[in-house]
Design a protein around this motif. Structure first.
Motif, PDB file in Angstrom:
ATOM      1  N   VAL A 113       0.887  -1.238   0.188  1.00 26.22           N
ATOM      2  CA  VAL A 113       0.111  -0.114  -0.043  1.00 26.22           C
ATOM      3  C   VAL A 113       1.004   1.323  -0.142  1.00 26.22           C
ATOM      4  CG1 VAL A 113      -1.828  -1.072   1.078  1.00 26.22           C
ATOM      5  CG2 VAL A 113      -0.139  -0.103   2.540  1.00 26.22           C
ATOM      6  N   PRO A 114       0.380   2.515  -0.376  1.00 21.64           N
ATOM      7  CA  PRO A 114       1.184   3.710  -0.518  1.00 21.64           C
ATOM      8  C   PRO A 114       1.632   3.792   0.936  1.00 21.64           C
ATOM      9  CG  PRO A 114      -0.833   3.918  -1.946  1.00 21.64           C
ATOM     10  CD  PRO A 114      -1.073   2.675  -1.045  1.00 21.64           C
ATOM     11  N   ASN A 115       2.700   4.548   1.012  1.00 19.76           N
ATOM     12  CA  ASN A 115       3.373   5.167   2.151  1.00 19.76           C
ATOM     13  C   ASN A 115       2.591   6.654   2.464  1.00 19.76           C
ATOM     14  OD1 ASN A 115       6.719   4.312   1.383  1.00 19.76           O
ATOM     15  ND2 ASN A 115       5.121   3.151   2.324  1.00 19.76           N
ATOM     16  N   VAL A 116       2.104   7.003   3.667  1.00 13.70           N
ATOM     17  CA  VAL A 116       1.558   8.014   3.887  1.00 13.70           C
ATOM     18  C   VAL A 116       2.185   9.133   4.949  1.00 13.70           C
ATOM     19  CG1 VAL A 116      -0.703   8.770   5.166  1.00 13.70           C
ATOM     20  CG2 VAL A 116      -0.563   6.633   3.987  1.00 13.70           C
ATOM     21  N   TYR A 117       2.233  10.422   4.495  1.00 11.74           N
ATOM     22  CA  TYR A 117       2.741  11.412   4.776  1.00 11.74           C
ATOM     23  C   TYR A 117       1.814  12.544   5.433  1.00 11.74           C
ATOM     24  CZ  TYR A 117       6.641   9.529   2.454  1.00 11.74           C
ATOM     25  OH  TYR A 117       7.706   8.815   2.076  1.00 11.74           O
ATOM     26  N   THR A 118       2.046  13.421   6.666  1.00  6.73           N
ATOM     27  CA  THR A 118       1.314  14.316   6.916  1.00  6.73           C
ATOM     28  C   THR A 118       1.589  15.734   5.833  1.00  6.73           C
ATOM     29  OG1 THR A 118       1.474  13.933   9.132  1.00  6.73           O
ATOM     30  CG2 THR A 118       0.970  16.236   8.577  1.00  6.73           C
ATOM     31  N   ASP A 119       0.516  16.151   5.331  1.00  3.36           N
ATOM     32  CA  ASP A 119       0.709  17.387   4.369  1.00  3.36           C
ATOM     33  C   ASP A 119       0.944  18.711   5.454  1.00  3.36           C
ATOM     34  OD1 ASP A 119       0.588  19.351   2.543  1.00  3.36           O
ATOM     35  OD2 ASP A 119      -1.524  18.508   1.756  1.00  3.36           O
TER      36      ASP A 119
END
Length: 261
Positions: free
Chosen positions: A236-242
């Motif tokens: 699954v995609p990696n997730v970052y705080t925007d």
């Protein structure tokens, strides 16, 4: 979708995220010492626990879930890519943890924190420490745009529970369409960016949250979470705080030099 189905979906996503915080760099490369001189090692009892990055002379940005219970045990190392070379001059105490007030858990988003250092960082010198600029407005990053992420986590998937590397690793990652990311995950917070780890053999993993996602020489994201599968990509995609979604909150703290009440 019925309320019960939504609840079950949220629970499933939360389970995937649990114990999956951080960013070990899988299939990256050693970072050049002349670059990324804003990188920070956030340490608990002098042990590396999270990444971070210097955004002003006295504030380091990192992930909110990197907070510790005892402030006096927290410190930040700046000025080296090799943690074996860290000395007393490179270590800074933390005077204040400014965790976003809306943060509860990574599944809900708002995974951002500013650490006020006990003293100002001297910028420049033989081994200069530099700031990394932040966005000045909300961003809309194009799909497949290549950005980069860095961290001190293990470099091999099978070692994702056994500690960190000493030398900073860096990796190029493509921005992933938000709708596609939402579809693959099932549910993600609104204020995030998805990049890397999906349909690729490289990405972030457990152990080194808080590092920056860098696009066009700006820190646009903060490593928040991925899937706890041992980092055997593709996944699954990696997730970052925007970061661009929190600019008023950030600006207020940097201006007042204290947490927003």
């Amino acid at each position: 979708m019925h309320a019960l189905q939504k609840c079950l979906l949220f629970t499933a996503v939360t389970c995937l995220i649990q114990n999956a915080l951080g960013s070990e760099i899988i299939n990256g490369k050693k970072a050049d010492e002349k670059f990324m001189q804003y990188m920070a090692s956030v340490q608990n009892n002098k042990i590396h626990t999270c990444g971070g990055f210097l955004v002003s002379e006295d504030f380091v940005m990192t992930a909110a879930h990197c907070a510790v219970k005892k402030l006096k045990s927290l410190s930040v190392v700046l000025g080296t890519h090799d943690l074996k070379k860290a000395n007393k001059k490179m270590r800074y105490g933390v005077k204040m943890m400014c965790r976003h007030p809306a943060f509860k858990e990574v599944a809900n988003g708002n995974d951002i924190m500013l650490l006020k250092l006990s003293k100002k960082v001297s910028l420049g010198g033989k081994k200069p420490i530099k700031l990394i600029p932040l966005p000045i407005q909300q961003l809309n990053l194009k799909e497949k745009k290549i950005c980069s992420v860095a961290g001190w986590g293990p470099t091999e998937p099978r070692k994702h529970r056994s500690g960190y590397v000493n030398e900073l690793q860096v990796l190029d990652v493509p921005i992933i369409n938000k709708d596609e990311c939402q579809k693959v995950w099932g549910q993600i917070p609104k204020n995030v960016i998805c990049a890397g780890g999906y349909k690729a053999k490289s990405g972030i993993c457990q152990g080194d949250s808080g590092g920056p996602l860098i696009c066009n020489k700006l820190a646009v994201g903060i490593v928040s979470f991925n899937n706890d599968n041992g980092c055997n990509y593709p996944d699954v995609p990696n997730v970052y705080t925007d970061i661009s979604q929190f600019l008023p909150w950030i600006t207020d703290i940097l201006k007042k030099k204290k947490c927003k009440g």
